[in-house]
Write a protein that holds these residues in place. Structure first.
Motif, PDB file in Angstrom:
ATOM      1  N   VAL A  58       0.895  -1.152   0.000  1.00 41.14           N
ATOM      2  CA  VAL A  58       0.000   0.000   0.000  1.00 41.14           C
ATOM      3  C   VAL A  58       0.936   1.204   0.000  1.00 41.14           C
ATOM      4  CG1 VAL A  58      -1.898   1.138   1.179  1.00 41.14           C
ATOM      5  CG2 VAL A  58      -1.684  -1.355   1.298  1.00 41.14           C
ATOM      6  N   TRP A  59       1.231   1.697  -1.195  1.00 44.14           N
ATOM      7  CA  TRP A  59       2.368   2.597  -1.427  1.00 44.14           C
ATOM      8  C   TRP A  59       1.843   4.011  -1.656  1.00 44.14           C
ATOM      9  CZ3 TRP A  59       7.204   1.096  -0.650  1.00 44.14           C
ATOM     10  CH2 TRP A  59       8.267   1.832  -1.169  1.00 44.14           C
ATOM     11  N   VAL A  60       1.940   4.835  -0.637  1.00 42.11           N
ATOM     12  CA  VAL A  60       1.340   6.162  -0.658  1.00 42.11           C
ATOM     13  C   VAL A  60       2.355   7.244  -1.032  1.00 42.11           C
ATOM     14  CG1 VAL A  60       0.121   7.901   0.716  1.00 42.11           C
ATOM     15  CG2 VAL A  60      -0.360   5.465   1.069  1.00 42.11           C
ATOM     16  N   ARG A  74      -6.588   7.840   0.866  1.00 42.88           N
ATOM     17  CA  ARG A  74      -7.904   7.349   1.276  1.00 42.88           C
ATOM     18  C   ARG A  74      -7.928   5.830   1.284  1.00 42.88           C
ATOM     19  NH1 ARG A  74     -12.299   7.204  -2.322  1.00 42.88           N
ATOM     20  NH2 ARG A  74     -11.123   8.637  -3.643  1.00 42.88           N
ATOM     21  N   ALA A  75      -7.295   5.223   0.287  1.00 41.69           N
ATOM     22  CA  ALA A  75      -7.233   3.764   0.233  1.00 41.69           C
ATOM     23  C   ALA A  75      -6.460   3.191   1.415  1.00 41.69           C
ATOM     24  CB  ALA A  75      -6.599   3.313  -1.078  1.00 41.69           C
ATOM     25  N   ARG A 148       3.500   6.428   5.978  1.00 41.49           N
ATOM     26  CA  ARG A 148       2.162   6.149   5.453  1.00 41.49           C
ATOM     27  C   ARG A 148       2.100   4.800   4.729  1.00 41.49           C
ATOM     28  NH1 ARG A 148      -0.211  11.300   5.095  1.00 41.49           N
ATOM     29  NH2 ARG A 148       0.465  12.354   6.996  1.00 41.49           N
ATOM     30  N   ASP A 149       3.217   4.299   4.279  1.00 42.37           N
ATOM     31  CA  ASP A 149       3.201   3.076   3.486  1.00 42.37           C
ATOM     32  C   ASP A 149       2.897   1.856   4.361  1.00 42.37           C
ATOM     33  OD1 ASP A 149       3.762   4.554   1.228  1.00 42.37           O
ATOM     34  OD2 ASP A 149       5.926   4.248   1.374  1.00 42.37           O
ATOM     35  N   ALA A 150       2.310   0.841   3.753  1.00 40.96           N
ATOM     36  CA  ALA A 150       1.887  -0.346   4.488  1.00 40.96           C
ATOM     37  C   ALA A 150       1.985  -1.553   3.565  1.00 40.96           C
ATOM     38  CB  ALA A 150       0.461  -0.164   4.999  1.00 40.96           C
ATOM     39  N   ALA A 151       1.564  -2.713   4.059  1.00 38.56           N
ATOM     40  CA  ALA A 151       1.631  -3.938   3.265  1.00 38.56           C
ATOM     41  C   ALA A 151       0.497  -4.877   3.641  1.00 38.56           C
ATOM     42  CB  ALA A 151       2.977  -4.641   3.473  1.00 38.56           C
ATOM     43  N   ARG A 364      -0.732   0.834  -9.343  1.00 33.47           N
ATOM     44  CA  ARG A 364      -1.441   1.344  -8.167  1.00 33.47           C
ATOM     45  C   ARG A 364      -2.570   0.422  -7.730  1.00 33.47           C
ATOM     46  NH1 ARG A 364      -2.072   6.908 -11.469  1.00 33.47           N
ATOM     47  NH2 ARG A 364      -3.290   5.461 -12.712  1.00 33.47           N
ATOM     48  N   GLY A 365      -2.747  -0.710  -8.406  1.00 40.39           N
ATOM     49  CA  GLY A 365      -3.926  -1.535  -8.177  1.00 40.39           C
ATOM     50  C   GLY A 365      -4.090  -2.002  -6.748  1.00 40.39           C
ATOM     51  N   MET A 366      -3.041  -2.598  -6.174  1.00 38.70           N
ATOM     52  CA  MET A 366      -3.153  -3.078  -4.801  1.00 38.70           C
ATOM     53  C   MET A 366      -3.303  -1.904  -3.842  1.00 38.70           C
ATOM     54  SD  MET A 366      -3.403  -5.661  -2.814  1.00 38.70           S
ATOM     55  CE  MET A 366      -2.796  -7.167  -3.589  1.00 38.70           C
ATOM     56  N   THR A 367      -2.562  -0.832  -4.082  1.00 43.00           N
ATOM     57  CA  THR A 367      -2.644   0.340  -3.212  1.00 43.00           C
ATOM     58  C   THR A 367      -4.035   0.961  -3.238  1.00 43.00           C
ATOM     59  OG1 THR A 367      -0.296   0.900  -3.419  1.00 43.00           O
ATOM     60  CG2 THR A 367      -1.794   2.690  -2.841  1.00 43.00           C
ATOM     61  N   CYS A 368      -4.537   1.260  -4.403  1.00 44.68           N
ATOM     62  CA  CYS A 368      -5.691   2.143  -4.537  1.00 44.68           C
ATOM     63  C   CYS A 368      -7.033   1.433  -4.674  1.00 44.68           C
ATOM     64  CB  CYS A 368      -5.494   3.065  -5.742  1.00 44.68           C
ATOM     65  SG  CYS A 368      -4.148   4.260  -5.561  1.00 44.68           S
ATOM     66  N   SER A 369      -7.057   0.107  -4.800  1.00 43.44           N
ATOM     67  CA  SER A 369      -8.307  -0.584  -5.125  1.00 43.44           C
ATOM     68  C   SER A 369      -9.458  -0.291  -4.168  1.00 43.44           C
ATOM     69  CB  SER A 369      -8.062  -2.093  -5.230  1.00 43.44           C
ATOM     70  OG  SER A 369      -7.501  -2.612  -4.050  1.00 43.44           O
ATOM     71  N   PRO A 370      -9.259  -0.178  -2.836  1.00 38.67           N
ATOM     72  CA  PRO A 370     -10.422   0.127  -1.999  1.00 38.67           C
ATOM     73  C   PRO A 370     -11.054   1.475  -2.331  1.00 38.67           C
ATOM     74  CG  PRO A 370      -8.593  -0.675  -0.665  1.00 38.67           C
ATOM     75  CD  PRO A 370      -8.040  -0.395  -2.021  1.00 38.67           C
TER      76      PRO A 370
END
Length: 382
Positions: A58-60, A74-75, A148-151, A364-370
């Protein structure tokens, strides 16, 4: 469209999600959360595309200012909320360190930290970097920290989300079916079975042929191929995600005079430049490391994986760790879809009275999908 949008604002409707990857599953999540019945249909027995062939990041921090950064931020909040409910996705707010080894790289990191934008950036010296991530024992000047980054765990996130969705009693998973036709009542799969629904959302990723092409024609979406790998367990905790300074060259947040100076005075080596590479390294919950990646844009893509990029990744990762990278146990290639409209986060378009295509988030798919799924729900008045 007016008929089912009005229905959605008053009572639950039946929504068909085509595609079992992270984007489709997050659309299913949004629909169920808003009180609708969902049938999610996947042509494979399980998602096998870019949704599982990635870092789970989750790469912000590296996102472009404006809508892209806002969507990623936001995601990130949505991922954390989901992680509190679905432990199986393996959400962890581990942050990231982009490690710098030269003065030119340090200048880019300093410029990023000094922009004043609210990205969670902080410039660390070498001692602070090692204190935050003791597994990094190599020689370097410091790192750009992003809190801010996560996994999450990409190979298990979709099944874990589906298991939670099933508890609602309003969710049905239908794998191993390819959609062949769209009707005003829903879709018809390759067995001839009709799945009835009020609205169809096609989240088919890099699969742009078949019915998608018939409905949408030529879309402003290109395909990108990458190579990645997974190692044996590291044997200690990698407390953050780790990137090398080549990632500055590929993320829009770092554009500016300092990056121009890096590109001019310290160009990438032959292998890294040819494969358009950066090092990203994230530890899986079993202790192994996922490393990558490369970027190939011109089709037809290679059908094999090549060793030179893996050698480069092992060399750079080993230099940062201060010891040899653990043995690689898995290698793979993947293909994702990326919108060519740089003003948009994703290609979202109505392709029939009762159907929408949502694809092309790129890397950005995994990061932004929500957040992408949330935007779809708002736009379609679910």
């Amino acid at each position: 469209m007016e008929r089912w949008c009005a229905q959605a604002s008053v009572c639950g409707v039946r929504i068909l999600i085509i595609g079992g990857g992270v984007l489709g599953t997050q659309h299913a999540w949004q629909a169920v959360e808003r009180g609708h019945d969902v049938v999610q249909i996947e042509r494979e027995p399980e998602a096998r595309g870019a949704s599982v062939r990635n870092f789970g990041l989750v790469w912000v921090g590296g996102r472009a200012s404006g809508p892209e950064l806002e969507t990623a931020a936001r995601a990130r909040v949505l991922w954390e909320r989901i992680g509190e409910r679905v432990e199986g996705i393996g959400f962890r707010p581990n942050g990231s360190l982009t490690v710098v080894r030269t003065e030119a790289e340090l200048a880019v990191a300093r410029a990023a930290a000094d922009t004043g934008e609210d990205r969670g950036f902080k410039l660390l010296d070498a001692a602070e970097t090692r204190a935050l991530n003791p597994a990094l024992r190599g020689e370097f000047l410091g790192a750009l920290w992003c809190d801010r980054d996560a996994a999450v765990e990409p190979r298990v996130a979709q099944p874990a989300l589906r298991a939670e969705l099933a508890k609602s009693g309003r969710y049905t998973w239908v794998p191993g079916r390819e959609i062949r036709d769209l009707t005003d009542r829903g879709v018809v799969d390759d067995t001839g079975e009709t799945h009835e629904g009020d609205v169809v959302v096609l989240c088919t990723g890099a699969w742009t042929g078949g019915l998608v092409k018939e409905l949408a024609g030529t879309t402003p979406v290109r395909r990108v191929r990458l190579q990645m790998a997974q190692t044996e367990p590291l044997g200690e905790t990698l407390t953050t995600t780790v990137a090398d300074a080549d990632s500055f060259r590929y993320y829009p947040a770092y554009r500016g005079e300092a990056l121009d100076g890096l590109n001019a005075g310290q160009p990438q080596g032959e292998v890294a430049a040819a494969a358009k590479m950066q090092l990203l390294m994230v530890q899986r919950l079993d202790g192994s490391l996922t490393i990558g990646d490369t970027h190939e844009y011109d089709e037809p893509f290679s059908f094999d994986t090549t060793e030179a990029p893996y050698d480069h990744l092992a060399e750079v990762a080993g230099a940062l760790l201060g010891r040899p990278l653990p043995r690689i146990t898995r290698r793979w290639a993947g293909v994702y879809a990326q919108t060519t409209d740089t003003s948009r986060i994703v290609h979202r378009a109505r392709v029939a009275d009762n159907a929408w295509l949502v694809t092309g988030p790129g890397g950005r798919g995994m990061t932004c999908s929500p957040a992408i799924a949330e935007d779809t729900a708002e736009e379609l008045s679910w």
